[in-house]
Design an enzyme around this catalytic site. Structure first.
Site, PDB file in Angstrom:
ATOM      1  N   CYS A  73      -7.521   0.020  26.583  1.00 14.36           N
ATOM      2  CA  CYS A  73      -8.175   1.744  26.457  1.00 14.36           C
ATOM      3  C   CYS A  73      -6.755   2.788  26.411  1.00 14.36           C
ATOM      4  O   CYS A  73      -5.791   2.617  27.250  1.00 14.36           O
ATOM      5  CB  CYS A  73      -8.685   1.810  27.638  1.00 14.36           C
ATOM      6  SG  CYS A  73      -9.518   3.456  27.937  1.00 14.36           S
ATOM      7  N   CYS A 110     -24.850  10.428  24.692  1.00 11.43           N
ATOM      8  CA  CYS A 110     -23.999   9.601  25.413  1.00 11.43           C
ATOM      9  C   CYS A 110     -22.392  10.851  26.085  1.00 11.43           C
ATOM     10  O   CYS A 110     -21.558  10.938  24.895  1.00 11.43           O
ATOM     11  CB  CYS A 110     -23.633   8.592  24.966  1.00 11.43           C
ATOM     12  SG  CYS A 110     -24.887   7.834  24.470  1.00 11.43           S
ATOM     13  N   CYS A 141     -27.056   9.871  28.546  1.00 11.30           N
ATOM     14  CA  CYS A 141     -26.641   8.520  28.799  1.00 11.30           C
ATOM     15  C   CYS A 141     -25.114   9.475  29.688  1.00 11.30           C
ATOM     16  O   CYS A 141     -24.686  10.430  28.512  1.00 11.30           O
ATOM     17  CB  CYS A 141     -26.426   8.004  27.432  1.00 11.30           C
ATOM     18  SG  CYS A 141     -25.200   6.044  28.034  1.00 11.30           S
ATOM     19  N   CYS A 201     -27.272   0.464  30.356  1.00  6.81           N
ATOM     20  CA  CYS A 201     -26.361  -0.057  28.881  1.00  6.81           C
ATOM     21  C   CYS A 201     -25.528  -0.738  29.324  1.00  6.81           C
ATOM     22  O   CYS A 201     -24.729   0.180  30.717  1.00  6.81           O
ATOM     23  CB  CYS A 201     -25.938   1.659  28.222  1.00  6.81           C
ATOM     24  SG  CYS A 201     -25.110   1.575  27.086  1.00  6.81           S
ATOM     25  N   ARG A 273     -26.214  -2.717  20.424  1.00  5.52           N
ATOM     26  CA  ARG A 273     -25.569  -1.905  19.659  1.00  5.52           C
ATOM     27  C   ARG A 273     -24.537  -2.217  18.725  1.00  5.52           C
ATOM     28  O   ARG A 273     -23.293  -2.772  19.951  1.00  5.52           O
ATOM     29  CB  ARG A 273     -25.171  -0.374  20.594  1.00  5.52           C
ATOM     30  CG  ARG A 273     -24.302   0.631  19.589  1.00  5.52           C
ATOM     31  CD  ARG A 273     -24.073   1.986  20.685  1.00  5.52           C
ATOM     32  NE  ARG A 273     -25.509   2.412  21.145  1.00  5.52           N
ATOM     33  CZ  ARG A 273     -25.374   3.107  22.274  1.00  5.52           C
ATOM     34  NH1 ARG A 273     -25.457   1.674  23.190  1.00  5.52           N
ATOM     35  NH2 ARG A 273     -27.259   2.855  22.959  1.00  5.52           N
TER      36      ARG A 273
END
Ligand code: SF4
Length: 327
Positions: A73, A110, A141, A201, A273
């Site tokens: 990340c 989202c 979301c 999710c 997804r």
């Protein structure tokens, strides 16, 4: 003669099962590619119109400066990636982005914040955003890090439809990617979200140096949750300079396609997804992902902090494949 005539007995089932063993999932990965794709395609058709793709837009409402150490990340404060830490966006700016997303065809909006977990004051602000976005007629979301059951309940009250919280990889490999929290922490938050009545999710990332067995372990864990996540994002690692995973060996795109196919078979009613990593993918690879059962994409110029294919390119691709946005 139907194609399934060649395979004994009917290989696909659309009844969700929650007792997938890692062995069974591994056996799916081991199928010849055409057979795996065929089975995934059957399951896909039993549950969805394969020409439809759900389109979500993702906005980073609070970028960078995260105290966690997720090795992939760019938003982790400890890695020097050129991402600068920003404050939480204001309500009006978020709503302007949501209106633009809706105009561009998104059905779900989202909101992502780079937190370990939200502070209560932050949560008040996010709840106001959820209410505002919902009032625009979009599904909502959020992904905000770990939640207590009280926080999940508050988000539900404000109208949150989905909460994203990924398992990322297998339980065994998790510690090689993140040390600032445990797999158990993840599962706890998922439980709080589920108990609050929010859709889940939850998916993961491939291409982080994990083994095939880790990919099977991730899918087996997702598919044996008491209720399958309604939405299962499968990300392809986007290598960012400055993160520990920069320079990791590149994954064969066919392994991503296989992972999507296995997710489709194990979680037949979930939307799968095709998520981060599309920017680096050929149109042919993306087409294979749709054939494997992917039926959702993120749409928009930026996916959190890494580039996402431009909207026009996405629309051309869907057009070219005779596919269309899900209503
Ligand atoms: S993935 Fe999320 S929790 Fe991990 S470092 Fe990035 S922003 Fe923080």
């Amino acid at each position: 003669m139907s194609p399934s005539h060649h395979t004994s007995p009917h290989p696909a089932s659309s009844v969700p099962r929650h007792d997938w063993t890692r062995e069974q999932v591994r056996a799916l990965f081991a199928l010849p590619f055409p057979e795996l794709m065929f089975r995934a395609g059957l399951v896909h058709r039993e549950n969805f119109d394969p020409a439809e793709v759900q389109i979500s837009t993702l906005l980073s409402i609070k970028t960078g400066g995260c105290p966690e150490d997720c090795a992939y990340c760019p938003q982790a404060a400890r890695y020097d990636t050129g991402v600068t830490a920003e404050k939480l966006m204001g309500l009006d700016a978020v709503l302007a982005e949501a209106r633009a997303a809706k105009a561009a065809g998104a059905s779900r909006f989202c909101m992502g914040a780079a937190w370990r977990s939200p502070k209560d004051r932050d949560l008040d602000n996010v709840c106001a955003m959820v209410e505002g976005v919902k009032a625009l007629g979009l599904e909502t979301c959020a992904t905000l890090g770990m939640l207590t059951s009280d926080q999940a309940a508050r988000l539900k009250q404000s109208g949150l439809d989905y909460y994203n919280h990924n398992l990322d990889t297998s339980p065994e490999f998790y510690g090689a990617i993140i040390t600032t929290r445990t797999y158990e922490d993840r599962l706890d938050t998922l439980e709080h979200v589920r108990a609050a009545g929010i859709h889940v999710c939850c998916g993961g990332i491939v291409g982080m140096g994990e083994t095939l067995d880790d990919r099977a372990g991730m899918i087996a864990t997702l598919a044996s949750l008491p209720v399958h996540p309604e939405s299962v994002p499968i990300n392809m690692l986007v290598q960012v300079e400055g993160t520990p995973l920069a320079g990791a060996p590149k994954l064969d795109p066919l392994d991503l396609v296989r992972t999507i196919a296995v997710a489709r078979i194990c979680m037949p009613a979930s939307v799968v997804r095709l998520s981060a990593g599309r920017e680096d993918m050929s149109e042919e690879t993306q087409a294979l992902c749709f054939l494997a059962g992917a039926n959702s994409i993120f749409y928009g110029p930026k996916l959190l902090t890494t580039p996402n294919p431009e909207r026009d390119r996405d629309m051309r691709l869907l057009d070219n494949l005779g596919m269309r946005p899900m209503e």
